[in-house]
Scaffold this motif. Structure first.
Motif, PDB file in Angstrom:
ATOM      1  N   GLY A  13      44.145  25.484 -83.981  1.00 30.06           N
ATOM      2  CA  GLY A  13      43.143  24.761 -83.209  1.00 30.06           C
ATOM      3  C   GLY A  13      43.039  25.245 -81.779  1.00 30.06           C
ATOM      4  N   MET A  14      44.175  25.654 -81.200  1.00 29.56           N
ATOM      5  CA  MET A  14      44.158  26.163 -79.833  1.00 29.56           C
ATOM      6  C   MET A  14      43.326  27.437 -79.739  1.00 29.56           C
ATOM      7  N   TRP A  15      43.546  28.356 -80.664  1.00 25.94           N
ATOM      8  CA  TRP A  15      42.799  29.616 -80.633  1.00 25.94           C
ATOM      9  C   TRP A  15      41.326  29.391 -80.967  1.00 25.94           C
ATOM     10  N   LEU A  16      41.034  28.458 -81.887  1.00 25.11           N
ATOM     11  CA  LEU A  16      39.637  28.141 -82.174  1.00 25.11           C
ATOM     12  C   LEU A  16      38.944  27.572 -80.939  1.00 25.11           C
ATOM     13  N   TYR A  17      39.626  26.687 -80.236  1.00 25.75           N
ATOM     14  CA  TYR A  17      39.066  26.106 -79.012  1.00 25.75           C
ATOM     15  C   TYR A  17      38.827  27.195 -77.964  1.00 25.75           C
ATOM     16  N   PHE A  18      39.784  28.097 -77.816  1.00 23.88           N
ATOM     17  CA  PHE A  18      39.651  29.173 -76.837  1.00 23.88           C
ATOM     18  C   PHE A  18      38.428  30.039 -77.132  1.00 23.88           C
ATOM     19  N   PHE A  19      38.283  30.452 -78.389  1.00 18.39           N
ATOM     20  CA  PHE A  19      37.145  31.300 -78.746  1.00 18.39           C
ATOM     21  C   PHE A  19      35.831  30.528 -78.677  1.00 18.39           C
ATOM     22  N   GLN A  20      35.878  29.236 -78.978  1.00 15.02           N
ATOM     23  CA  GLN A  20      34.682  28.417 -78.881  1.00 15.02           C
ATOM     24  C   GLN A  20      34.211  28.320 -77.433  1.00 15.02           C
ATOM     25  N   MET A  39      34.958  30.515 -75.037  1.00 18.14           N
ATOM     26  CA  MET A  39      34.584  31.848 -74.571  1.00 18.14           C
ATOM     27  C   MET A  39      33.222  32.304 -75.104  1.00 18.14           C
ATOM     28  N   MET A  40      32.923  32.024 -76.363  1.00 19.24           N
ATOM     29  CA  MET A  40      31.720  32.554 -76.997  1.00 19.24           C
ATOM     30  C   MET A  40      30.516  31.631 -76.878  1.00 19.24           C
ATOM     31  N   TYR A  41      30.745  30.339 -76.963  1.00 17.87           N
ATOM     32  CA  TYR A  41      29.624  29.403 -77.032  1.00 17.87           C
ATOM     33  C   TYR A  41      29.672  28.471 -75.829  1.00 17.87           C
ATOM     34  N   SER A  42      29.686  27.203 -76.084  1.00 19.06           N
ATOM     35  CA  SER A  42      29.763  26.233 -74.998  1.00 19.06           C
ATOM     36  C   SER A  42      31.020  25.396 -75.162  1.00 19.06           C
ATOM     37  N   ASP A  43      31.336  24.679 -74.129  1.00 21.37           N
ATOM     38  CA  ASP A  43      32.530  23.840 -74.114  1.00 21.37           C
ATOM     39  C   ASP A  43      32.351  22.674 -75.087  1.00 21.37           C
ATOM     40  N   PRO A  44      33.259  22.511 -76.066  1.00 25.41           N
ATOM     41  CA  PRO A  44      33.134  21.370 -76.968  1.00 25.41           C
ATOM     42  C   PRO A  44      33.405  20.075 -76.208  1.00 25.41           C
ATOM     43  N   GLY A  45      33.012  18.985 -76.793  1.00 23.73           N
ATOM     44  CA  GLY A  45      33.159  17.695 -76.140  1.00 23.73           C
ATOM     45  C   GLY A  45      34.611  17.307 -75.917  1.00 23.73           C
ATOM     46  N   VAL A  46      34.792  16.467 -74.926  1.00 27.57           N
ATOM     47  CA  VAL A  46      36.127  15.947 -74.639  1.00 27.57           C
ATOM     48  C   VAL A  46      36.561  15.080 -75.809  1.00 27.57           C
ATOM     49  N   PHE A  47      37.819  15.181 -76.171  1.00 26.85           N
ATOM     50  CA  PHE A  47      38.438  14.466 -77.287  1.00 26.85           C
ATOM     51  C   PHE A  47      37.881  14.895 -78.640  1.00 26.85           C
ATOM     52  N   PHE A  59      44.156  21.684 -78.766  1.00 33.23           N
ATOM     53  CA  PHE A  59      44.520  22.579 -77.678  1.00 33.23           C
ATOM     54  C   PHE A  59      45.563  21.935 -76.772  1.00 33.23           C
ATOM     55  N   TYR A  60      45.292  20.721 -76.329  1.00 35.84           N
ATOM     56  CA  TYR A  60      46.209  20.094 -75.385  1.00 35.84           C
ATOM     57  C   TYR A  60      47.494  19.600 -76.054  1.00 35.84           C
ATOM     58  N   LEU A  61      47.425  19.148 -77.297  1.00 36.30           N
ATOM     59  CA  LEU A  61      48.656  18.798 -78.011  1.00 36.30           C
ATOM     60  C   LEU A  61      49.496  20.046 -78.279  1.00 36.30           C
ATOM     61  N   GLY A  62      48.839  21.162 -78.534  1.00 36.66           N
ATOM     62  CA  GLY A  62      49.559  22.421 -78.722  1.00 36.66           C
ATOM     63  C   GLY A  62      50.265  22.870 -77.448  1.00 36.66           C
TER      64      GLY A  62
END
Length: 98
Positions: free
Chosen positions: A36-43, A45-53, A60-63
């Motif tokens: 999930g951390m790497w998916l969040y990072f690529f998301q 970098m490539m697209y837009s920031d996903p929503g909070v929570f 990402f933050y639990l990792g």
């Protein structure tokens, strides 16, 4: 951005640190969070920031928290197993007993 990549790389090593300290359940959980951390990072970098929570945001933050726990456990076990620490601990015990 460099700091985030550094934290991701340190978190990538964390499951191996949990395995070394004989905590396989933590290693499995950290591995799942790592995906999930790497998916969040690529998301981000490539697209837009996903929503909070969102799911990847939480992973990402639990990792990051799990990686911090793994590194602290590794450092504590390394210090406890060092010969210099054992010698100083034995000397301290001798002074307390005498």
């Amino acid at each position: 951005m460099g700091a985030i990549v550094m934290f991701l790389l340190l978190a990538t090593v964390a499951p191996f640190l949990f395995l070394q300290s004989r905590k396989p359940a933590f290693a499995v959980v950290q591995s799942i969070l790592l995906i999930g951390m790497w998916l969040y990072f690529f998301q981000v970098m490539m697209y837009s920031d996903p929503g909070v929570f969102s799911a990847t945001w939480s992973m990402f933050y639990l990792g990051l928290i799990g990686a911090h726990v793994a590194w602290v456990m590794f450092i504590v076990s390394t210090v406890k197993s060092s010969p210099a620490y054992q010698d100083s601990l034995n000397k301290e015990k001798e002074t307390l007993l005498s």
